[in-house]
Design a protein around this motif. Sequence first.
Motif, PDB file in Angstrom:
ATOM      1  N   TYR A 628       0.853  -1.192   0.000  1.00  0.00           N
ATOM      2  CA  TYR A 628       0.000   0.000   0.000  1.00  0.00           C
ATOM      3  C   TYR A 628       0.884   1.236   0.000  1.00  0.00           C
ATOM      4  O   TYR A 628       1.691   1.445   0.915  1.00  0.00           O
ATOM      5  N   LYS A 629       0.761   2.048  -1.058  1.00  0.00           N
ATOM      6  CA  LYS A 629       1.529   3.280  -1.224  1.00  0.00           C
ATOM      7  C   LYS A 629       3.036   3.040  -1.069  1.00  0.00           C
ATOM      8  O   LYS A 629       3.743   3.763  -0.362  1.00  0.00           O
ATOM      9  N   GLY A 630       3.489   1.967  -1.698  1.00  0.00           N
ATOM     10  CA  GLY A 630       4.913   1.669  -1.723  1.00  0.00           C
ATOM     11  C   GLY A 630       5.445   0.970  -0.495  1.00  0.00           C
ATOM     12  O   GLY A 630       6.640   0.679  -0.414  1.00  0.00           O
ATOM     13  N   VAL A 631       4.585   0.685   0.469  1.00  0.00           N
ATOM     14  CA  VAL A 631       5.015   0.010   1.700  1.00  0.00           C
ATOM     15  C   VAL A 631       4.375  -1.372   1.741  1.00  0.00           C
ATOM     16  O   VAL A 631       3.175  -1.519   1.502  1.00  0.00           O
ATOM     17  N   LYS A 632       5.187  -2.376   2.054  1.00  0.00           N
ATOM     18  CA  LYS A 632       4.669  -3.732   2.158  1.00  0.00           C
ATOM     19  C   LYS A 632       4.227  -4.018   3.590  1.00  0.00           C
ATOM     20  O   LYS A 632       4.922  -3.690   4.550  1.00  0.00           O
ATOM     21  N   TYR A 633       3.039  -4.625   3.693  1.00  0.00           N
ATOM     22  CA  TYR A 633       2.465  -4.956   4.999  1.00  0.00           C
ATOM     23  C   TYR A 633       2.251  -6.463   5.078  1.00  0.00           C
ATOM     24  O   TYR A 633       1.897  -7.101   4.087  1.00  0.00           O
ATOM     25  N   HIS A 634       2.439  -7.004   6.289  1.00  0.00           N
ATOM     26  CA  HIS A 634       2.218  -8.441   6.486  1.00  0.00           C
ATOM     27  C   HIS A 634       1.211  -8.660   7.612  1.00  0.00           C
ATOM     28  O   HIS A 634       1.049  -7.816   8.508  1.00  0.00           O
ATOM     29  N   ASN A 635       0.544  -9.787   7.574  1.00  0.00           N
ATOM     30  CA  ASN A 635      -0.504 -10.123   8.529  1.00  0.00           C
ATOM     31  C   ASN A 635       0.121 -10.553   9.855  1.00  0.00           C
ATOM     32  O   ASN A 635       0.836 -11.551   9.921  1.00  0.00           O
ATOM     33  N   VAL A 636      -0.159  -9.796  10.927  1.00  0.00           N
ATOM     34  CA  VAL A 636       0.384 -10.137  12.241  1.00  0.00           C
ATOM     35  C   VAL A 636      -0.649 -10.861  13.103  1.00  0.00           C
ATOM     36  O   VAL A 636      -0.376 -11.198  14.253  1.00  0.00           O
ATOM     37  N   THR A 637      -1.827 -11.095  12.535  1.00  0.00           N
ATOM     38  CA  THR A 637      -2.866 -11.851  13.267  1.00  0.00           C
ATOM     39  C   THR A 637      -3.391 -12.976  12.372  1.00  0.00           C
ATOM     40  O   THR A 637      -4.591 -13.043  12.080  1.00  0.00           O
ATOM     41  N   PRO A 638      -2.527 -13.867  11.918  1.00  0.00           N
ATOM     42  CA  PRO A 638      -2.974 -14.921  10.986  1.00  0.00           C
ATOM     43  C   PRO A 638      -3.982 -15.883  11.608  1.00  0.00           C
ATOM     44  O   PRO A 638      -4.711 -16.571  10.885  1.00  0.00           O
ATOM     45  N   GLU A 639      -4.038 -15.932  12.947  1.00  0.00           N
ATOM     46  CA  GLU A 639      -4.979 -16.842  13.603  1.00  0.00           C
ATOM     47  C   GLU A 639      -6.412 -16.309  13.584  1.00  0.00           C
ATOM     48  O   GLU A 639      -7.353 -17.049  13.906  1.00  0.00           O
ATOM     49  N   ASN A 640      -6.589 -15.053  13.215  1.00  0.00           N
ATOM     50  CA  ASN A 640      -7.936 -14.479  13.164  1.00  0.00           C
ATOM     51  C   ASN A 640      -8.755 -15.080  12.029  1.00  0.00           C
ATOM     52  O   ASN A 640      -8.211 -15.592  11.047  1.00  0.00           O
ATOM     53  N   GLU A 641     -10.081 -14.967  12.159  1.00  0.00           N
ATOM     54  CA  GLU A 641     -10.991 -15.527  11.167  1.00  0.00           C
ATOM     55  C   GLU A 641     -11.694 -14.474  10.321  1.00  0.00           C
ATOM     56  O   GLU A 641     -11.980 -14.708   9.149  1.00  0.00           O
ATOM     57  N   LEU A 642     -11.981 -13.303  10.919  1.00  0.00           N
ATOM     58  CA  LEU A 642     -12.878 -12.342  10.271  1.00  0.00           C
ATOM     59  C   LEU A 642     -12.229 -11.014   9.942  1.00  0.00           C
ATOM     60  O   LEU A 642     -12.581 -10.371   8.946  1.00  0.00           O
ATOM     61  N   ILE A 643     -11.306 -10.576  10.755  1.00  0.00           N
ATOM     62  CA  ILE A 643     -10.681  -9.274  10.555  1.00  0.00           C
ATOM     63  C   ILE A 643      -9.217  -9.392  10.980  1.00  0.00           C
ATOM     64  O   ILE A 643      -8.901 -10.111  11.940  1.00  0.00           O
ATOM     65  N   PHE A 644      -8.328  -8.679  10.269  1.00  0.00           N
ATOM     66  CA  PHE A 644      -6.895  -8.930  10.422  1.00  0.00           C
ATOM     67  C   PHE A 644      -6.137  -7.611  10.545  1.00  0.00           C
ATOM     68  O   PHE A 644      -6.557  -6.583  10.011  1.00  0.00           O
ATOM     69  N   LEU A 645      -5.014  -7.672  11.235  1.00  0.00           N
ATOM     70  CA  LEU A 645      -4.138  -6.511  11.363  1.00  0.00           C
ATOM     71  C   LEU A 645      -2.881  -6.739  10.544  1.00  0.00           C
ATOM     72  O   LEU A 645      -2.200  -7.761  10.699  1.00  0.00           O
ATOM     73  N   PHE A 646      -2.555  -5.775   9.691  1.00  0.00           N
ATOM     74  CA  PHE A 646      -1.355  -5.825   8.857  1.00  0.00           C
ATOM     75  C   PHE A 646      -0.394  -4.733   9.313  1.00  0.00           C
ATOM     76  O   PHE A 646      -0.776  -3.560   9.410  1.00  0.00           O
ATOM     77  N   ALA A 647       0.824  -5.109   9.594  1.00  0.00           N
ATOM     78  CA  ALA A 647       1.870  -4.175  10.020  1.00  0.00           C
ATOM     79  C   ALA A 647       2.919  -4.075   8.924  1.00  0.00           C
ATOM     80  O   ALA A 647       3.113  -5.019   8.147  1.00  0.00           O
ATOM     81  N   PRO A 648       3.621  -2.939   8.839  1.00  0.00           N
ATOM     82  CA  PRO A 648       4.648  -2.811   7.800  1.00  0.00           C
ATOM     83  C   PRO A 648       5.798  -3.778   8.041  1.00  0.00           C
ATOM     84  O   PRO A 648       6.155  -4.069   9.189  1.00  0.00           O
ATOM     85  N   ASN A 649       6.365  -4.286   6.942  1.00  0.00           N
ATOM     86  CA  ASN A 649       7.517  -5.176   7.058  1.00  0.00           C
ATOM     87  C   ASN A 649       8.697  -4.421   7.643  1.00  0.00           C
ATOM     88  O   ASN A 649       8.881  -3.218   7.406  1.00  0.00           O
ATOM     89  N   SER A 650       9.498  -5.118   8.404  1.00  0.00           N
ATOM     90  CA  SER A 650      10.694  -4.499   8.979  1.00  0.00           C
ATOM     91  C   SER A 650      11.678  -4.182   7.867  1.00  0.00           C
ATOM     92  O   SER A 650      11.855  -4.972   6.934  1.00  0.00           O
ATOM     93  N   PRO A 651      12.351  -3.004   7.917  1.00  0.00           N
ATOM     94  CA  PRO A 651      13.299  -2.663   6.861  1.00  0.00           C
ATOM     95  C   PRO A 651      14.514  -3.598   6.870  1.00  0.00           C
ATOM     96  O   PRO A 651      14.861  -4.160   7.876  1.00  0.00           O
TER      97      PRO A 651
END
Length: 651
Positions: A628-651
């Motif tokens: 998103y806008k040149g920044v890569k985000y990864h799922n930090v709540t993969p155990e969730n079923e309905l809604i998820f939190l994505f945090a930016p990848n570490s540089p």
Amino acid sequence: MAILLPCIVFLLLLLIVSLYVKATDTKRDIVLITVIAFSLIVLAITIVLSPFQQLAYQPLLAAWTAVAVTCGGALACQRNRLGEVLSRRAGELKDLRARCGWLDYLAASVAGAMAAVILFQALAYPPNNYDSMTYHMARVASWVANGSVDTFVTNEPRQLYQPPFAEYTALHFNVLTGDDCFANTIQFFYLLGCCVIASLLTRMLGLPRFYQSISIVLCITLPEATLQASSTQNDLVVSFFALSACYFSAKAFITREWASFILVGICIGLAMLTKGTAFVYLAPLVLAFVAAVAVCIWQEKSLQVLKYSLIIPALIIFIVGPVYISNYRFSGNILGLSRAEHGTYSNVGMTPVRFVLAVLKNLALHSRIKNFKYPSVAVSDTLHSLHQWLGEDINSPETNFASEKFTTDTRTVHEDFAPNPFHLLLIVSAFATLLVCMLLGRVDRLAIFLLALVLAQGALFCAYLKWMPYHTRLHSEIFLLAIPLVAYAMSLVSVYRAVCCILLSPIIFYSFVIVLNNDLRPIDFRHLQQPRYLHYFNGRGRVESLRHYKDYKRIREEIARAGYTDIGLRIPGNSFEYPLFVDCYARTLRPVHIGVDNYTTTAVFKERPVQCIVHAKNDGRPASEFEYKGVKYHNVTPENELIFLFAPNSP
């Protein structure tokens, strides 16, 4: 606690109002005017601070402190007169207590017990009805983040175009307390205000204290009102202002005092600023008011009433003007609706036959009785047969909102659907009684006016708005306005009075059963022992609430652990947004809707940079990583079923 400041201001206003009302005005008039004045102060502070983006704790604390000091200073200047007024009012109260009989104390006990139950629910549970999670309280979180009530980009346009006054009040309460524990009490206090107005209208009809007490009991035991009085909906708030406008309109033509005309304008403006249904409730009143002004000018050959009346539209424009201007700037129309949403709420191709059927369908919503479905089944079968016989589709999208299927099998203890079966029975029988008495010339002109007003409101409601299963909530104002007429009919016919008195006990019992089993906020100590955060999801139903709670809880904890403040939201409209931001009053949390492609992109507050992204499961589980806008985000709540939190990848 800072929340005490609004309470202190209310008490000071109560004393100030008592100095300036007429000696013939009751203590209930004083309370009514005080509530209206307090509402104006909430609006004024919001309007003054919002352009400077200062709707935050310190500015609000300073504003309420300034109002309290001003009110205290005004009272200090009138301390001698205040002592005389308080002494006189105390004497009146003592005389009233001496005149009260056991029936008055019984009515007060019933009303007090019901009020105590509702207040307990309001304080014990957080805001948790579906609409509050998606836009009522969700937009409060955005206002807090922006420090302003100006428009912002959102995937849920209702956060912008729905009238905002009730949420303004919630904003003040929540920011001053640092949480939302008092948000549910707003509707509760306005319900008490509705009870006051109902008793005043009953008094205006010339009825003694017994019938005024009956009106109060019937108001506070209205099932739909008891259920939503502990929520952050706004139907009881708009009902209060609409009923106040009716009361002061009648009073204006009885007393011809300029203050009553001013209060009419204020109440109409605040009603329009609270909910769109105010237009339906108030249109017949405005037409009747204009007609009454014309008659006065013709009969009295004087323009005094016209001069007083001209202040009403000026006050309405002053109150609703800022919101309407803001709506026009971002949407091109003063109501803030998009082109696609125009007409979605109104009937299409209305004919006399369809109108009669619409009335019957709305009345049928109140046929369901808890644990006794047979009346509603019979009504439903009858209406289906009637539509078939007349060649009309009972589920036509031209008369049903969003292609809703007609049903009378509604949830009797849910605030969005609860029917008022016994109150409807009383009201219909009261109207029939009044019509017979009118033929005999025994009905007062004010009673005829109120009867015509209620019937006109109901007719306009059914003619204009498409049928919805949650119309019972929108009917609240009509029911509350009709209650004084029930008391009036009781005073005219002894047989009807006896029947009503007999029915009163089961009505009270039924209402307590309904409120104690409130679907979203039950008096159930097993529920109350559960985590408060879990109750935000009660609107999802018992099965889904736990699934949502687990997912949202993980995201909330991760956001707090990482210290994120700007939260990107890639969620569709009508999603549970508010539970992600319940901590926004105590620490910085800013909702940022991203990927928005609706008409709100022209709003004042644009999309800002984000530190993480909340992604809802829509058509399928999102990818484990996206850009998103040149920044890569990864799922930090993969155990969730309905809604998820994505945090930016570490540089």
